[in-house]
Design a protein around this motif. Sequence first.
Motif, PDB file in Angstrom:
ATOM      1  N   PHE A  90     -18.220  32.262  14.206  1.00 45.15           N
ATOM      2  CA  PHE A  90     -17.723  31.046  14.038  1.00 45.15           C
ATOM      3  C   PHE A  90     -16.955  30.655  12.756  1.00 45.15           C
ATOM      4  N   GLY A 107     -15.757  25.544  14.557  1.00 44.79           N
ATOM      5  CA  GLY A 107     -14.898  25.698  15.780  1.00 44.79           C
ATOM      6  C   GLY A 107     -15.766  26.230  16.807  1.00 44.79           C
TER       7      GLY A 107
ATOM      8  N   TYR B  36     -28.197  19.832  11.284  1.00 46.01           N
ATOM      9  CA  TYR B  36     -27.259  20.148  12.228  1.00 46.01           C
ATOM     10  C   TYR B  36     -27.948  20.656  13.726  1.00 46.01           C
ATOM     11  N   GLN B  38     -27.021  22.091  17.565  1.00 43.60           N
ATOM     12  CA  GLN B  38     -25.998  23.302  18.024  1.00 43.60           C
ATOM     13  C   GLN B  38     -26.561  23.224  19.567  1.00 43.60           C
ATOM     14  N   GLY B  43     -20.545  25.241  18.267  1.00 43.84           N
ATOM     15  CA  GLY B  43     -20.631  25.547  17.049  1.00 43.84           C
ATOM     16  C   GLY B  43     -21.577  24.443  16.649  1.00 43.84           C
ATOM     17  N   PRO B  44     -22.254  24.470  15.452  1.00 44.13           N
ATOM     18  CA  PRO B  44     -23.267  23.591  14.994  1.00 44.13           C
ATOM     19  C   PRO B  44     -22.484  22.085  14.784  1.00 44.13           C
ATOM     20  N   PHE B  46     -22.612  18.412  12.532  1.00 45.36           N
ATOM     21  CA  PHE B  46     -23.621  17.552  11.608  1.00 45.36           C
ATOM     22  C   PHE B  46     -24.152  16.468  12.283  1.00 45.36           C
ATOM     23  N   GLN B  49     -27.341  13.587   6.597  1.00 43.62           N
ATOM     24  CA  GLN B  49     -27.840  14.033   5.376  1.00 43.62           C
ATOM     25  C   GLN B  49     -28.164  13.104   4.457  1.00 43.62           C
ATOM     26  N   TYR B  87     -31.008  22.471  12.963  1.00 46.61           N
ATOM     27  CA  TYR B  87     -31.267  23.341  11.697  1.00 46.61           C
ATOM     28  C   TYR B  87     -31.164  22.305  10.405  1.00 46.61           C
ATOM     29  N   LEU B 101     -25.286  26.708   1.607  1.00 45.63           N
ATOM     30  CA  LEU B 101     -26.022  26.107   2.648  1.00 45.63           C
ATOM     31  C   LEU B 101     -26.321  27.492   3.505  1.00 45.63           C
ATOM     32  N   THR B 102     -27.595  27.594   3.820  1.00 44.83           N
ATOM     33  CA  THR B 102     -28.155  28.716   4.390  1.00 44.83           C
ATOM     34  C   THR B 102     -28.676  28.310   5.779  1.00 44.83           C
ATOM     35  N   PHE B 103     -28.243  28.695   6.940  1.00 41.71           N
ATOM     36  CA  PHE B 103     -28.807  28.236   8.270  1.00 41.71           C
ATOM     37  C   PHE B 103     -29.997  29.383   8.662  1.00 41.71           C
ATOM     38  N   GLY B 104     -31.190  28.797   8.755  1.00 36.39           N
ATOM     39  CA  GLY B 104     -32.271  29.547   9.302  1.00 36.39           C
ATOM     40  C   GLY B 104     -32.116  29.671  10.850  1.00 36.39           C
ATOM     41  N   SER B 105     -33.386  30.033  11.411  1.00 37.46           N
ATOM     42  CA  SER B 105     -33.398  30.010  12.941  1.00 37.46           C
ATOM     43  C   SER B 105     -33.344  28.838  13.813  1.00 37.46           C
TER      44      SER B 105
END
Lengths: 115, 113
Positions: A90, A107, B36, B38, B43-44, B46, B49, B87, B101-105
């Motif tokens: 992505f 995207g 976020y 998904q 794609g994720p 927003f 916030q 997320y 920014l860190t995406f977890g599972s």
Amino acid sequence: DAGITQSPRHKVTETGTPVTLRCHQTENHRYMYWYRQDPGHGLRLIHYSYGVKDTDKGEVSDGYSVSRSKTEDFLLTLESATSSQTSVYFCAISEQSSGRAGELFFGEGSRLTVL
Amino acid sequence: LAKTTQPISMDSYEGQEVNITCSHNNIATNDYITWYQQFPSQGPRFIIQGYKTKVTNEVASLFIPADRKSSTLSLPRVSLSDTAVYYCLVGDRSSGSARQLTFGSGTQLTVLP
């Protein structure tokens, strides 16, 4: 929706071949990112860019390189693809001046299969 | 970087309110909390916030207690189309970059009829 186009959307290739994924934006955003998504891992940052010719590594950058010669294009290159790089990739963009600073726009993803 | 913990999965029924809680015990003073959504093969996107107290938009509400060590995403009257992965991310947005920014599972929410 943010103007982000990824190409190709699907690609099958063989181990050892080079692969380039392209991300094109029409939003004139400063920041661009490449993530990969694999089952059980969420999204992981590969590389990002904070301006033309300005790039830096993310958490899973080994085996990948990037280039950004124009504001609108961010290329991800696998110099010699391996099966472990089979994933969905992505691209994302963000802009500091937006009302929600740090908000990422993604995207549609590029599905890469390395045989 | 602040680490987040959220449930792996949740089930709900159409019309119910869904609350997804995220723990972020080591959140820093300048960190914001972002959620976020998904859908499969996309794609994720927003959702919302916030920094503290409560934030509400047309899609969801975000509740953040005074100590900011957790946050709760609230989805009112969910429908089948709300089935997705959600997320929770924590990071400093002052630079404008989302690099930190860190995406977890994420949390797989399944809405049942």
